[in-house]
Scaffold this motif. Sequence first.
Motif, PDB file in Angstrom:
ATOM      1  N   ILE A 146       0.650  -1.139   0.335  1.00 35.45           N
ATOM      2  CA  ILE A 146      -0.389   0.051  -0.278  1.00 35.45           C
ATOM      3  C   ILE A 146       0.704   1.881   0.045  1.00 35.45           C
ATOM      4  CG2 ILE A 146      -1.958  -1.546   1.343  1.00 35.45           C
ATOM      5  CD1 ILE A 146      -0.927  -0.043   4.013  1.00 35.45           C
ATOM      6  N   LEU A 147       2.275   1.456  -0.084  1.00 34.28           N
ATOM      7  CA  LEU A 147       2.945   2.367   0.086  1.00 34.28           C
ATOM      8  C   LEU A 147       3.452   2.567  -1.370  1.00 34.28           C
ATOM      9  CD1 LEU A 147       4.029   2.234   4.264  1.00 34.28           C
ATOM     10  CD2 LEU A 147       2.752   4.172   2.985  1.00 34.28           C
ATOM     11  N   ASP A 148       3.774   1.818  -1.661  1.00 33.59           N
ATOM     12  CA  ASP A 148       4.464   2.266  -3.198  1.00 33.59           C
ATOM     13  C   ASP A 148       4.382   4.017  -3.456  1.00 33.59           C
ATOM     14  OD1 ASP A 148       5.150  -0.236  -4.179  1.00 33.59           O
ATOM     15  OD2 ASP A 148       3.079  -0.437  -5.465  1.00 33.59           O
ATOM     16  N   ARG A 149       4.102   4.659  -3.146  1.00 35.64           N
ATOM     17  CA  ARG A 149       3.978   6.292  -3.282  1.00 35.64           C
ATOM     18  C   ARG A 149       4.937   6.658  -2.536  1.00 35.64           C
ATOM     19  NH1 ARG A 149       0.063   5.652  -0.023  1.00 35.64           N
ATOM     20  NH2 ARG A 149       0.230   6.816   2.160  1.00 35.64           N
ATOM     21  N   MET A 150       6.029   5.597  -1.758  1.00 35.78           N
ATOM     22  CA  MET A 150       6.634   6.901  -0.735  1.00 35.78           C
ATOM     23  C   MET A 150       7.750   6.039  -0.679  1.00 35.78           C
ATOM     24  SD  MET A 150       5.005   8.033   1.429  1.00 35.78           S
ATOM     25  CE  MET A 150       5.217   8.768   2.905  1.00 35.78           C
ATOM     26  N   SER A 151       8.115   5.407  -1.988  1.00 34.18           N
ATOM     27  CA  SER A 151       9.355   4.830  -3.057  1.00 34.18           C
ATOM     28  C   SER A 151      10.102   5.379  -4.056  1.00 34.18           C
ATOM     29  CB  SER A 151       9.330   3.384  -2.453  1.00 34.18           C
ATOM     30  OG  SER A 151       8.631   3.085  -3.803  1.00 34.18           O
ATOM     31  N   LEU A 152       9.942   6.591  -4.171  1.00 36.62           N
ATOM     32  CA  LEU A 152      10.222   7.770  -5.060  1.00 36.62           C
ATOM     33  C   LEU A 152      10.296   7.199  -6.597  1.00 36.62           C
ATOM     34  CD1 LEU A 152      13.405   8.665  -3.738  1.00 36.62           C
ATOM     35  CD2 LEU A 152      10.862   9.773  -4.162  1.00 36.62           C
ATOM     36  N   GLY A 153       8.741   5.816  -6.464  1.00 34.58           N
ATOM     37  CA  GLY A 153       8.332   5.909  -8.038  1.00 34.58           C
ATOM     38  C   GLY A 153       9.436   3.765  -8.147  1.00 34.58           C
ATOM     39  N   THR A 154       9.653   3.897  -7.410  1.00 34.39           N
ATOM     40  CA  THR A 154      10.587   2.316  -7.434  1.00 34.39           C
ATOM     41  C   THR A 154       9.630   1.497  -7.409  1.00 34.39           C
ATOM     42  OG1 THR A 154      11.138   1.669  -5.750  1.00 34.39           O
ATOM     43  CG2 THR A 154      12.834   3.474  -7.119  1.00 34.39           C
ATOM     44  N   LYS A 155       8.309   1.758  -6.668  1.00 34.98           N
ATOM     45  CA  LYS A 155       7.514   0.343  -6.221  1.00 34.98           C
ATOM     46  C   LYS A 155       8.000  -0.712  -4.786  1.00 34.98           C
ATOM     47  CE  LYS A 155       4.570  -0.415  -9.093  1.00 34.98           C
ATOM     48  NZ  LYS A 155       2.912  -1.098 -10.047  1.00 34.98           N
ATOM     49  N   TYR A 156       8.481  -0.076  -3.962  1.00 37.49           N
ATOM     50  CA  TYR A 156       9.434  -1.304  -3.702  1.00 37.49           C
ATOM     51  C   TYR A 156       8.101  -1.566  -2.729  1.00 37.49           C
ATOM     52  CZ  TYR A 156      12.238  -2.327   0.622  1.00 37.49           C
ATOM     53  OH  TYR A 156      12.739  -3.323   1.150  1.00 37.49           O
ATOM     54  N   SER A 157       7.653  -1.351  -2.088  1.00 36.14           N
ATOM     55  CA  SER A 157       5.931  -1.933  -1.315  1.00 36.14           C
ATOM     56  C   SER A 157       5.947  -3.163  -2.355  1.00 36.14           C
ATOM     57  CB  SER A 157       5.106  -1.458  -0.731  1.00 36.14           C
ATOM     58  OG  SER A 157       5.411  -0.437  -0.084  1.00 36.14           O
ATOM     59  N   THR A 158       5.985  -3.356  -3.628  1.00 36.63           N
ATOM     60  CA  THR A 158       5.198  -4.068  -4.408  1.00 36.63           C
ATOM     61  C   THR A 158       6.194  -5.441  -4.888  1.00 36.63           C
ATOM     62  OG1 THR A 158       3.988  -3.440  -5.981  1.00 36.63           O
ATOM     63  CG2 THR A 158       4.361  -4.641  -6.352  1.00 36.63           C
ATOM     64  N   ARG A 159       8.009  -5.018  -5.251  1.00 38.14           N
ATOM     65  CA  ARG A 159       8.612  -5.734  -5.402  1.00 38.14           C
ATOM     66  C   ARG A 159       9.429  -6.286  -3.896  1.00 38.14           C
ATOM     67  NH1 ARG A 159      12.958  -3.675  -5.721  1.00 38.14           N
ATOM     68  NH2 ARG A 159      13.136  -1.449  -4.959  1.00 38.14           N
ATOM     69  N   SER A 160       9.197  -5.345  -2.922  1.00 33.79           N
ATOM     70  CA  SER A 160       9.482  -6.862  -1.993  1.00 33.79           C
ATOM     71  C   SER A 160       8.255  -7.274  -1.478  1.00 33.79           C
ATOM     72  CB  SER A 160       9.496  -5.618  -0.314  1.00 33.79           C
ATOM     73  OG  SER A 160       8.031  -4.906   0.206  1.00 33.79           O
ATOM     74  N   ALA A 161       7.483  -7.304  -1.199  1.00 33.04           N
ATOM     75  CA  ALA A 161       6.240  -8.339  -1.753  1.00 33.04           C
ATOM     76  C   ALA A 161       6.245  -9.003  -2.306  1.00 33.04           C
ATOM     77  CB  ALA A 161       4.600  -7.312  -1.483  1.00 33.04           C
ATOM     78  N   SER A 162       6.951  -9.137  -4.027  1.00 29.69           N
ATOM     79  CA  SER A 162       6.902  -9.849  -4.485  1.00 29.69           C
ATOM     80  C   SER A 162       7.760 -11.141  -4.394  1.00 29.69           C
ATOM     81  CB  SER A 162       6.861  -9.781  -5.889  1.00 29.69           C
ATOM     82  OG  SER A 162       7.178 -10.175  -6.805  1.00 29.69           O
ATOM     83  N   ALA A 163       9.155 -10.251  -3.433  1.00 26.35           N
ATOM     84  CA  ALA A 163      10.293 -10.923  -3.578  1.00 26.35           C
ATOM     85  C   ALA A 163       9.588 -11.876  -2.087  1.00 26.35           C
ATOM     86  CB  ALA A 163      11.158 -10.199  -2.706  1.00 26.35           C
ATOM     87  N   ALA A 164       8.692 -11.386  -1.186  1.00 28.99           N
ATOM     88  CA  ALA A 164       8.522 -12.328   0.178  1.00 28.99           C
ATOM     89  C   ALA A 164       7.768 -13.663  -0.449  1.00 28.99           C
ATOM     90  CB  ALA A 164       8.015 -11.795   0.795  1.00 28.99           C
ATOM     91  N   GLY A 165       6.403 -13.484  -1.766  1.00 26.55           N
ATOM     92  CA  GLY A 165       6.942 -14.416  -2.323  1.00 26.55           C
ATOM     93  C   GLY A 165       7.399 -15.185  -2.641  1.00 26.55           C
ATOM     94  N   CYS A 166       8.515 -15.328  -3.710  1.00 30.66           N
ATOM     95  CA  CYS A 166       9.740 -15.911  -4.186  1.00 30.66           C
ATOM     96  C   CYS A 166      10.006 -16.580  -2.586  1.00 30.66           C
ATOM     97  CB  CYS A 166      10.535 -15.246  -4.835  1.00 30.66           C
ATOM     98  SG  CYS A 166       9.887 -13.656  -5.816  1.00 30.66           S
ATOM     99  N   VAL A 167      10.475 -15.769  -1.846  1.00 31.86           N
ATOM    100  CA  VAL A 167      11.145 -17.097  -1.046  1.00 31.86           C
ATOM    101  C   VAL A 167      10.033 -17.876  -0.423  1.00 31.86           C
ATOM    102  CG1 VAL A 167      12.081 -17.449   1.042  1.00 31.86           C
ATOM    103  CG2 VAL A 167      12.687 -14.994  -0.007  1.00 31.86           C
ATOM    104  N   ALA A 168       8.726 -17.425  -0.292  1.00 31.96           N
ATOM    105  CA  ALA A 168       7.689 -18.725  -0.325  1.00 31.96           C
ATOM    106  C   ALA A 168       7.568 -19.841  -1.155  1.00 31.96           C
ATOM    107  CB  ALA A 168       6.255 -18.133   0.593  1.00 31.96           C
ATOM    108  N   GLU A 169       8.437 -19.524  -2.375  1.00 26.87           N
ATOM    109  CA  GLU A 169       7.724 -20.658  -3.151  1.00 26.87           C
ATOM    110  C   GLU A 169       9.273 -21.736  -3.164  1.00 26.87           C
ATOM    111  OE1 GLU A 169       7.488 -20.990  -8.043  1.00 26.87           O
ATOM    112  OE2 GLU A 169       5.629 -20.487  -6.713  1.00 26.87           O
ATOM    113  N   PHE A 170       9.768 -21.034  -3.464  1.00 25.04           N
ATOM    114  CA  PHE A 170      11.344 -21.893  -2.802  1.00 25.04           C
ATOM    115  C   PHE A 170      12.169 -21.849  -1.546  1.00 25.04           C
ATOM    116  CE2 PHE A 170      11.083 -19.419  -7.201  1.00 25.04           C
ATOM    117  CZ  PHE A 170      11.147 -20.044  -7.802  1.00 25.04           C
ATOM    118  N   ALA A 171      12.113 -20.940  -0.280  1.00 26.09           N
ATOM    119  CA  ALA A 171      12.247 -21.216   0.674  1.00 26.09           C
ATOM    120  C   ALA A 171      11.551 -20.781   1.678  1.00 26.09           C
ATOM    121  CB  ALA A 171      13.712 -20.444   0.403  1.00 26.09           C
TER     122      ALA A 171
END
Length: 296
Positions: A146-171
């Motif tokens: 919900i805080l993508d607006r706070m990362s200067l356009g890099t969509k850190y919240s989405t990227r980090s949530a996606s990374a968490a999904g990657c870890v959930a799947e692989f490890a």
Amino acid sequence: MSEKLTKNERRAQAREQARKMREQRRRKERVRKGLTIGGIIVGAVAIVAIVAVVIVNSIRPAGPGPENMASNGIVIGQDFVAERTAATPPEGEPTPTEPRDDIIQIEIYQDYMCPVCKTFDETNRATLEQLMSTGAATVEIHPISILDRMSLGTKYSTRSASAAGCVAEFAPDQFWDFNNAMYDNQPAESTAGLSNDEIVGIAEGVGIDVSGGVADCIRETRFGSWAEDATVRAGTQPLPGTDGVVADRTPTVIVNGQQYPGSPGDAAGFQAFVTATAGQLSGGTGATETPAPSEG
């Protein structure tokens, strides 16, 4: 001294000059028309491209969710072992975790850019770890963005949530360590956040084998569309097992269907809430035991 032109010669010269002027005008006109037509064509191509992107984005099916996150969250139980589930298929609905009456079920809807989420994690990590290590509780982590607006356009919240999904799947059994490390290395709001390579480094730092596909998954933000869909769903639809609660802010913490109303930084308050909620369970005896409130 030049010879004087005859009348006919002067007429011929004037006609030639007029012809050259007409030819120059025709060339200029052809160039002008060519530029105009070219601009129209380029503009039309650009419009078609924009329309195509809009159409593709609007009809592009959502990708599958991560494995072990059928509920859009990962359930971590005794000894920090994660429950295994299939991935939610494209365009499929998440499968809510079944409620139980013999164990405390704690759900946390969180954003890795959220400083209040970090406060909750730092304050209550020890309590959660003791509950999980003894088998008294499961903790279900729902990464949302919900805080993508706070990362200067890099969509850190989405990227980090996606990374968490990657870890959930692989490890999945190392998810809890990864989750803690993401808060220990949380970037400040109004910054670009961590790069995908830096997130890979965090995963590697907690012992995850990044050569097994997790690094590529993180770097390409493979579960970005899943994270965005999960965020919309959590923020607009009643959370499963609750009386109409929505996760329109982070952290949103649910204990056996009841939303924790206290301060994220109040360890004693959270422990008391868990104890009171656990006391309502009809099965099991160990589930009602929680750590004593910490001092300070």
